[in-house]
Design a protein around this motif. Structure first.
Motif, PDB file in Angstrom:
ATOM      1  N   HIS A 273       0.821  -1.226   0.000  1.00 59.11           N
ATOM      2  CA  HIS A 273       0.000   0.000   0.000  1.00 59.11           C
ATOM      3  C   HIS A 273       0.848   1.268   0.000  1.00 59.11           C
ATOM      4  CE1 HIS A 273      -4.051  -1.716   0.430  1.00 59.11           C
ATOM      5  NE2 HIS A 273      -3.457  -2.713   1.093  1.00 59.11           N
ATOM      6  N   ALA A 274       2.066   1.175   0.493  1.00 57.56           N
ATOM      7  CA  ALA A 274       2.924   2.356   0.453  1.00 57.56           C
ATOM      8  C   ALA A 274       3.215   2.759  -0.986  1.00 57.56           C
ATOM      9  CB  ALA A 274       4.239   2.090   1.200  1.00 57.56           C
ATOM     10  N   GLU A 275       3.463   1.752  -1.864  1.00 56.69           N
ATOM     11  CA  GLU A 275       3.682   2.056  -3.273  1.00 56.69           C
ATOM     12  C   GLU A 275       2.384   2.517  -3.929  1.00 56.69           C
ATOM     13  OE1 GLU A 275       6.344   2.267  -5.089  1.00 56.69           O
ATOM     14  OE2 GLU A 275       7.637   1.800  -3.379  1.00 56.69           O
ATOM     15  N   GLY A 276       1.246   1.972  -3.455  1.00 54.71           N
ATOM     16  CA  GLY A 276      -0.038   2.442  -3.985  1.00 54.71           C
ATOM     17  C   GLY A 276      -0.270   3.903  -3.641  1.00 54.71           C
ATOM     18  N   ASP A 277       0.063   4.308  -2.401  1.00 54.46           N
ATOM     19  CA  ASP A 277      -0.060   5.731  -2.027  1.00 54.46           C
ATOM     20  C   ASP A 277       0.899   6.587  -2.832  1.00 54.46           C
ATOM     21  OD1 ASP A 277      -1.969   5.027  -0.178  1.00 54.46           O
ATOM     22  OD2 ASP A 277      -0.592   5.071   1.550  1.00 54.46           O
ATOM     23  N   ARG A 278       2.074   6.046  -3.077  1.00 49.84           N
ATOM     24  CA  ARG A 278       3.053   6.773  -3.888  1.00 49.84           C
ATOM     25  C   ARG A 278       2.528   7.000  -5.303  1.00 49.84           C
ATOM     26  NH1 ARG A 278       8.998   4.331  -5.355  1.00 49.84           N
ATOM     27  NH2 ARG A 278       9.915   6.207  -6.303  1.00 49.84           N
ATOM     28  N   LEU A 279       1.842   5.999  -5.841  1.00 47.23           N
ATOM     29  CA  LEU A 279       1.251   6.129  -7.179  1.00 47.23           C
ATOM     30  C   LEU A 279       0.155   7.193  -7.176  1.00 47.23           C
ATOM     31  CD1 LEU A 279       0.742   5.264 -10.093  1.00 47.23           C
ATOM     32  CD2 LEU A 279      -0.665   3.385  -9.218  1.00 47.23           C
ATOM     33  N   ILE A 280      -0.686   7.190  -6.136  1.00 50.89           N
ATOM     34  CA  ILE A 280      -1.747   8.198  -6.031  1.00 50.89           C
ATOM     35  C   ILE A 280      -1.152   9.603  -5.973  1.00 50.89           C
ATOM     36  CG2 ILE A 280      -3.542   9.083  -4.493  1.00 50.89           C
ATOM     37  CD1 ILE A 280      -4.470   6.736  -6.077  1.00 50.89           C
ATOM     38  N   GLN A 281      -0.079   9.776  -5.201  1.00 49.80           N
ATOM     39  CA  GLN A 281       0.551  11.083  -5.080  1.00 49.80           C
ATOM     40  C   GLN A 281       1.181  11.519  -6.396  1.00 49.80           C
ATOM     41  OE1 GLN A 281       3.168  10.207  -1.832  1.00 49.80           O
ATOM     42  NE2 GLN A 281       1.677  10.781  -0.246  1.00 49.80           N
ATOM     43  N   LEU A 282       1.743  10.562  -7.114  1.00 51.68           N
ATOM     44  CA  LEU A 282       2.340  10.888  -8.412  1.00 51.68           C
ATOM     45  C   LEU A 282       1.277  11.385  -9.383  1.00 51.68           C
ATOM     46  CD1 LEU A 282       5.066   8.882 -10.225  1.00 51.68           C
ATOM     47  CD2 LEU A 282       2.985   9.437 -11.468  1.00 51.68           C
ATOM     48  N   VAL A 283       0.149  10.693  -9.438  1.00 49.51           N
ATOM     49  CA  VAL A 283      -0.948  11.123 -10.316  1.00 49.51           C
ATOM     50  C   VAL A 283      -1.481  12.470  -9.864  1.00 49.51           C
ATOM     51  CG1 VAL A 283      -3.261  10.540 -11.146  1.00 49.51           C
ATOM     52  CG2 VAL A 283      -1.538   8.736 -10.908  1.00 49.51           C
ATOM     53  N   ALA A 284      -1.557  12.700  -8.534  1.00 51.80           N
ATOM     54  CA  ALA A 284      -2.072  13.972  -8.011  1.00 51.80           C
ATOM     55  C   ALA A 284      -1.217  15.135  -8.492  1.00 51.80           C
ATOM     56  CB  ALA A 284      -2.104  13.927  -6.485  1.00 51.80           C
ATOM     57  N   ARG A 285       0.119  14.963  -8.522  1.00 54.49           N
ATOM     58  CA  ARG A 285       0.982  16.040  -8.998  1.00 54.49           C
ATOM     59  C   ARG A 285       0.750  16.306 -10.479  1.00 54.49           C
ATOM     60  NH1 ARG A 285       4.594  13.525  -5.297  1.00 54.49           N
ATOM     61  NH2 ARG A 285       5.444  12.188  -6.928  1.00 54.49           N
ATOM     62  N   SER A 286       0.504  15.279 -11.217  1.00 57.39           N
ATOM     63  CA  SER A 286       0.294  15.456 -12.656  1.00 57.39           C
ATOM     64  C   SER A 286      -1.036  16.144 -12.954  1.00 57.39           C
ATOM     65  CB  SER A 286       0.346  14.095 -13.365  1.00 57.39           C
ATOM     66  OG  SER A 286       1.626  13.508 -13.237  1.00 57.39           O
ATOM     67  N   VAL A 287      -2.097  15.763 -12.267  1.00 54.69           N
ATOM     68  CA  VAL A 287      -3.397  16.396 -12.519  1.00 54.69           C
ATOM     69  C   VAL A 287      -3.383  17.845 -12.026  1.00 54.69           C
ATOM     70  CG1 VAL A 287      -4.653  14.215 -12.492  1.00 54.69           C
ATOM     71  CG2 VAL A 287      -4.411  15.514 -10.369  1.00 54.69           C
ATOM     72  N   ALA A 288      -2.635  18.120 -10.960  1.00 55.07           N
ATOM     73  CA  ALA A 288      -2.540  19.501 -10.476  1.00 55.07           C
ATOM     74  C   ALA A 288      -1.837  20.371 -11.501  1.00 55.07           C
ATOM     75  CB  ALA A 288      -1.798  19.544  -9.144  1.00 55.07           C
ATOM     76  N   GLN A 289      -0.800  19.821 -12.151  1.00 53.82           N
ATOM     77  CA  GLN A 289      -0.126  20.577 -13.202  1.00 53.82           C
ATOM     78  C   GLN A 289      -1.029  20.779 -14.404  1.00 53.82           C
ATOM     79  OE1 GLN A 289       2.898  18.740 -15.748  1.00 53.82           O
ATOM     80  NE2 GLN A 289       4.349  20.290 -14.991  1.00 53.82           N
ATOM     81  N   ALA A 290      -1.827  19.772 -14.727  1.00 55.17           N
ATOM     82  CA  ALA A 290      -2.728  19.884 -15.878  1.00 55.17           C
ATOM     83  C   ALA A 290      -3.813  20.928 -15.651  1.00 55.17           C
ATOM     84  CB  ALA A 290      -3.369  18.526 -16.172  1.00 55.17           C
ATOM     85  N   ALA A 291      -4.213  21.171 -14.391  1.00 53.41           N
ATOM     86  CA  ALA A 291      -5.281  22.127 -14.106  1.00 53.41           C
ATOM     87  C   ALA A 291      -4.854  23.555 -14.408  1.00 53.41           C
ATOM     88  CB  ALA A 291      -5.711  22.000 -12.648  1.00 53.41           C
ATOM     89  N   GLY A 292      -3.560  23.855 -14.291  1.00 56.57           N
ATOM     90  CA  GLY A 292      -3.106  25.213 -14.555  1.00 56.57           C
ATOM     91  C   GLY A 292      -3.427  26.150 -13.401  1.00 56.57           C
ATOM     92  N   GLU A 293      -3.167  27.450 -13.624  1.00 61.39           N
ATOM     93  CA  GLU A 293      -3.352  28.440 -12.572  1.00 61.39           C
ATOM     94  C   GLU A 293      -4.818  28.747 -12.322  1.00 61.39           C
ATOM     95  OE1 GLU A 293      -1.109  31.876 -13.565  1.00 61.39           O
ATOM     96  OE2 GLU A 293       0.851  30.883 -13.392  1.00 61.39           O
ATOM     97  N   ASP A 294      -5.631  28.767 -13.347  1.00 63.27           N
ATOM     98  CA  ASP A 294      -7.040  29.139 -13.196  1.00 63.27           C
ATOM     99  C   ASP A 294      -7.929  27.941 -12.893  1.00 63.27           C
ATOM    100  OD1 ASP A 294      -6.383  31.766 -13.785  1.00 63.27           O
ATOM    101  OD2 ASP A 294      -6.619  31.449 -15.945  1.00 63.27           O
TER     102      ASP A 294
END
Length: 390
Positions: A273-294
């Protein structure tokens, strides 16, 4: 016990810097006031005591110079401002004793006694903050020297002195320490109350800061996902609803991405599950970048994310999707992730001019459906690749 030990006022220590500066300013102002009074009485000496005005002027000049020295000492440093003022008050009172003995008539002596004792024995303790001990020390020349000097030099009798303001001086000698004590007590009580109030205000400020911190923390926990730091489902849906209403009113496009992490259960089971949480966090950083500033990226729960992009047309949402996928792979290589990092994305662009009004549930339903179609298509491709007959 020594006199200077008696003269130390309670509450005076190194921490009373502000109070000491205040006392120094008061003492400095009083000395300048006394100098002005001495200058004003030059004409009194010349016209009312013509036989001794030269001696009185010399005495006033000496007192004037003493006052200047006191001011210079106060400007240099006011740590002992009360003692400096006392050093000026004692010669002034001695001059008062000497000058009174030179006056040849009762009326002038009455004016002399009333004016000087009012200034030195009434105004001084009511103005200054130096306590009854300092006031008593400054009055000692009057107590000890006035009558002997008067008997020695004055042409008038003691009976004349008693009627020419002598009783007034005697009364003020007892009143002055009481006034000084009342003034100093009020000052110290005010300082203590002020410090107590400052301490209470500081406590209230600290308490308010702690409450504000706790409130911000509770608000953050209520609106954010603790694992990824992204806004949670409720916050994201509220944002989506506001942006959809704004899109409808301004007639501008908006897009959403419904992102689902593929094979999360496999990662949890195979790598922990630690690697599963790591995967979730990795995806979270990518979707946050995709959202942009607005825009806004939020975690809906489990392996699902939502990206809201106000003002984004279909081409912009497609570019955001491509960047998201590229960023995922870049992170996988950078962090040396030992398993594939894949997501399924349901992309929806809403154009209020062409499509009319829709609600949040409609957009989510469309995006969710497209995401699952992409997921099923990828599974069929993987199944075909693993089929030996393919």
């Amino acid at each position: 016990m020594l006199l200077h030990e008696h003269l130390i006022l309670p509450g005076r220590d190194g921490s009373d810097i502000e109070a000491q500066h205040y006392r120094t300013r008061i003492n400095n102002t009083f000395i300048m006031f006394a100098m002005a009074c001495f200058a004003c009485f030059l004409l009194f000496d010349y016209f009312q005591v013509p036989s001794a005005w030269q001696a009185l002027w010399v005495g006033r000049l000496i007192i004037f110079l003493c006052c200047l020295l006191c001011i210079l000492q106060l400007r240099r440093g006011g740590v002992h401002s009360d003692k400096i003022l006392l050093a000026g008050a004692i010669p002034a009172n001695l001059f008062f004793c000497f000058g009174a003995a030179l006056i040849p008539d009762a009326l002038t002596l009455t004016l002399w006694n009333l004016s000087f004792s009012t200034c030195m024995l009434i105004a001084m303790p009511a103005w200054l903050v130096w306590g009854w001990r300092y006031q008593l020390a400054s009055s000692l020349p009057l107590i000890l020297c006035y009558v002997p000097i008067y008997v020695w030099l004055s042409p008038l009798s003691l009976t004349t002195l008693a009627g020419a303001g002598g009783a007034y001086i005697l009364g003020t000698l007892f009143i002055a320490p009481a006034l000084a004590h009342a003034r100093a007590s009020t000052f110290h009580r005010t300082i203590r109350l002020q410090r107590t109030l400052e301490a209470r205000n500081l406590e209230l400020h600290d308490m308010n800061q702690r409450l504000l911190t706790q409130q911000n923390e509770l608000e953050y926990r209520a609106n954010h996902d603790l694992l990824t730091g992204l806004p949670n489902r409720r916050f994201g849906f509220d944002f989506l609803e506001r942006m959809l209403a704004e899109s409808t009113s301004t007639r501008q496009c908006m897009s959403i991405l419904f992102v689902d992490v593929d094979r999360l259960k496999h990662v949890n089971d195979s790598f922990g599950h630690a690697e599963g949480d790591r995967l979730i966090q990795l995806v979270a950083r990518s979707v946050a970048q995709a959202a942009g500033e607005d825009g806004l990226a939020c975690r809906l729960g489990g392996d699902e994310f939502l990206v809201v992009m106000p003002g984004a047309c279909d081409m912009a949402s497609q570019q955001a999707t491509t960047q998201l996928m590229r960023h995922l792979q870049e992170q996988r290589l950078e962090q040396q992730i030992p398993f594939p990092v894949e997501v399924s994305i349901g992309r929806v662009t809403h154009d209020p001019v062409l499509q009319g009004d829709v609600d949040v549930d409609d957009l989510i339903h469309i995006a969710d459906d497209r995401m699952y179609r992409q997921k099923r298509a990828r599974r069929r491709v993987m199944a075909g690749a693993n089929d030996p007959q393919a």
